[in-house]
Design a protein around this motif. Structure first.
Motif, short mmCIF file in Angstrom:
data_model
loop_
_atom_site.label_atom_id
_atom_site.label_comp_id
_atom_site.label_asym_id
_atom_site.label_seq_id
_atom_site.Cartn_x
_atom_site.Cartn_y
_atom_site.Cartn_z
N ASP A 68 0.70 -1.08 -0.01
CA ASP A 68 0.03 0.13 0.10
C ASP A 68 0.93 1.30 0.01
O ASP A 68 0.61 2.28 -0.77
CB ASP A 68 -0.93 0.11 1.25
CG ASP A 68 -1.92 -1.22 1.28
OD1 ASP A 68 -1.96 -1.74 0.30
OD2 ASP A 68 -2.45 -1.65 2.25
N ASP A 69 1.82 1.34 0.85
CA ASP A 69 2.74 2.45 1.11
C ASP A 69 3.42 2.86 -0.29
O ASP A 69 3.56 3.99 -0.81
CB ASP A 69 3.71 2.28 2.05
CG ASP A 69 2.85 2.05 3.32
OD1 ASP A 69 1.65 2.49 3.72
OD2 ASP A 69 3.37 1.85 4.46
N VAL A 70 4.16 1.61 -0.80
CA VAL A 70 4.98 1.94 -1.99
C VAL A 70 3.84 2.16 -3.28
O VAL A 70 4.57 3.01 -4.08
CB VAL A 70 5.78 0.80 -2.23
CG1 VAL A 70 6.70 0.48 -3.49
CG2 VAL A 70 6.84 0.51 -1.07
N GLY A 72 1.18 3.55 -3.71
CA GLY A 72 0.73 4.88 -3.74
C GLY A 72 1.74 6.16 -4.00
O GLY A 72 1.15 6.81 -4.58
N TYR A 73 2.85 5.64 -3.48
CA TYR A 73 4.15 6.46 -3.80
C TYR A 73 4.62 6.34 -5.30
O TYR A 73 5.02 7.36 -5.83
CB TYR A 73 4.99 6.54 -2.67
CG TYR A 73 6.23 7.34 -2.83
CD1 TYR A 73 6.17 8.89 -2.69
CD2 TYR A 73 7.56 6.73 -3.47
CE1 TYR A 73 7.45 9.50 -3.01
CE2 TYR A 73 8.63 7.87 -3.77
CZ TYR A 73 8.55 8.97 -3.41
OH TYR A 73 9.58 9.76 -3.57
N ALA A 74 4.88 5.20 -5.44
CA ALA A 74 5.54 4.85 -6.73
C ALA A 74 4.91 4.71 -7.97
O ALA A 74 5.39 5.10 -9.08
CB ALA A 74 6.47 3.34 -6.60
N ARG A 77 4.78 8.07 -10.10
CA ARG A 77 6.06 8.48 -10.59
C ARG A 77 6.65 7.38 -11.65
O ARG A 77 7.33 7.97 -12.56
CB ARG A 77 7.20 8.58 -9.36
CG ARG A 77 6.62 9.56 -8.55
CD ARG A 77 7.15 9.53 -7.24
NE ARG A 77 7.07 10.70 -6.27
CZ ARG A 77 5.89 10.79 -5.68
NH1 ARG A 77 4.96 9.88 -5.84
NH2 ARG A 77 5.75 11.96 -4.88
#
Length: 95
Positions: A68-70, A72-74, A77
């Motif tokens: 979930d964390d990666v 949403g961030y990656a 990008r």
């Protein structure tokens, strides 16, 4: 000493080293419980526990959401970067 914990609830990096820098602090075992203690009075007692050492760790109570964390961030990008890299390679091959 204020309680210093990381996101998993553990003591954090170098917590033992920082606790041992406090005056009259020591590593020991009292009443079957090991940890870092600090003498409060002028004698040997009273003693305050600063850190508790445990033999077991429970990771299930703190779920880790790496996807979930990666994601949403990656993902936003990576889409732009991969898309431009593919377009650039396609341009090179069609020249």
């Amino acid at each position: 000493m204020p309680e210093v914990t990381n996101s998993l609830g553990s003591a954090g990096r170098n917590a033992v080293k920082r606790a041992l820098r406090l005056p009259r602090s020591f590593i020991g075992k009292m009443h079957g419980v090991g940890g870092v203690f600090q003498r409060m009075g002028k004698g040997r007692l009273p003693v305050r526990m600063l850190l508790l050492f445990r033999d077991e760790v429970d990771y299930k109570s703190h779920p880790l959401h790496f996807r979930d964390d990666v994601g949403g961030y990656a993902l936003p990008r990576l889409r732009a970067t991969v898309g431009s890299a593919i377009a650039e390679q396609m341009n090179k091959t069609t020249r």
